[in-house]
Design a protein around this motif. Sequence first.
Motif, PDB file in Angstrom:
ATOM      1  N   PRO A 135       0.844  -1.197   0.000  1.00 50.36           N
ATOM      2  CA  PRO A 135       0.000   0.000   0.000  1.00 50.36           C
ATOM      3  C   PRO A 135       0.885   1.254   0.000  1.00 50.36           C
ATOM      4  CG  PRO A 135       0.011  -1.011   2.172  1.00 50.36           C
ATOM      5  CD  PRO A 135       0.778  -1.925   1.264  1.00 50.36           C
ATOM      6  N   VAL A 136       0.478   2.226  -0.767  1.00 54.27           N
ATOM      7  CA  VAL A 136       1.179   3.505  -0.850  1.00 54.27           C
ATOM      8  C   VAL A 136       0.140   4.594  -0.651  1.00 54.27           C
ATOM      9  CG1 VAL A 136       2.536   5.043  -2.321  1.00 54.27           C
ATOM     10  CG2 VAL A 136       2.909   2.577  -2.442  1.00 54.27           C
ATOM     11  N   ALA A 137       0.446   5.545   0.200  1.00 56.02           N
ATOM     12  CA  ALA A 137      -0.503   6.628   0.479  1.00 56.02           C
ATOM     13  C   ALA A 137       0.067   7.954   0.000  1.00 56.02           C
ATOM     14  CB  ALA A 137      -0.799   6.707   1.967  1.00 56.02           C
ATOM     15  N   LEU A 138      -0.737   8.719  -0.720  1.00 54.14           N
ATOM     16  CA  LEU A 138      -0.377  10.064  -1.129  1.00 54.14           C
ATOM     17  C   LEU A 138      -0.857  11.001  -0.030  1.00 54.14           C
ATOM     18  CD1 LEU A 138       0.568  12.175  -3.225  1.00 54.14           C
ATOM     19  CD2 LEU A 138      -1.770  12.135  -4.114  1.00 54.14           C
ATOM     20  N   ARG A 174      -3.669  21.652  12.590  1.00 57.24           N
ATOM     21  CA  ARG A 174      -4.526  20.473  12.486  1.00 57.24           C
ATOM     22  C   ARG A 174      -3.708  19.230  12.781  1.00 57.24           C
ATOM     23  NH1 ARG A 174      -8.572  21.902   7.814  1.00 57.24           N
ATOM     24  NH2 ARG A 174      -8.110  24.097   7.661  1.00 57.24           N
ATOM     25  N   ALA A 175      -4.328  18.269  13.390  1.00 59.17           N
ATOM     26  CA  ALA A 175      -3.657  17.005  13.707  1.00 59.17           C
ATOM     27  C   ALA A 175      -3.717  16.027  12.541  1.00 59.17           C
ATOM     28  CB  ALA A 175      -4.292  16.379  14.940  1.00 59.17           C
ATOM     29  N   SER A 176      -4.448  16.360  11.506  1.00 62.22           N
ATOM     30  CA  SER A 176      -4.649  15.460  10.371  1.00 62.22           C
ATOM     31  C   SER A 176      -3.369  15.273   9.561  1.00 62.22           C
ATOM     32  CB  SER A 176      -5.729  16.042   9.452  1.00 62.22           C
ATOM     33  OG  SER A 176      -5.753  15.348   8.233  1.00 62.22           O
ATOM     34  N   PRO A 177      -3.013  14.026   9.236  1.00 65.22           N
ATOM     35  CA  PRO A 177      -1.856  13.817   8.362  1.00 65.22           C
ATOM     36  C   PRO A 177      -2.180  14.123   6.898  1.00 65.22           C
ATOM     37  CG  PRO A 177      -2.835  11.719   8.908  1.00 65.22           C
ATOM     38  CD  PRO A 177      -3.584  12.768   9.695  1.00 65.22           C
ATOM     39  N   GLY A 178      -3.442  14.330   6.582  1.00 62.85           N
ATOM     40  CA  GLY A 178      -3.838  14.551   5.200  1.00 62.85           C
ATOM     41  C   GLY A 178      -4.020  15.998   4.807  1.00 62.85           C
TER      42      GLY A 178
END
Length: 106
Positions: free
Chosen positions: A11-14, A85-89
Amino acid sequence: MAGTTLPKGSPVALVLASGSRDPHFVPDPDRFDRDREHNEHLGFGGGIHSCFSAPLARPEAHIALTQLAHRLRNPRLVAGPPPCRASPGLRGPRHLLVEIDGVSPA
């Protein structure tokens, strides 16, 4: 990728929040610089998925934000730095509290 072999099916996440964050490509990536060269973000997509209205939205936003900035009298942060923001996205402040002494007429 970058000298690392990714096994087939890995799996690879952008992570959009990491865009324009490479210090080898972007000098001082933690500093806000509205005039930064090569600021190729993904805000309007890209390629065949590029936003059709981006050529209109960019100058509209530039004009609106410039006019607002010129009209605000003595804008200043209430407290800094703002909480992120704490979001990694998605990068950026959760909110940005600003005090002003007034707004000049148009």
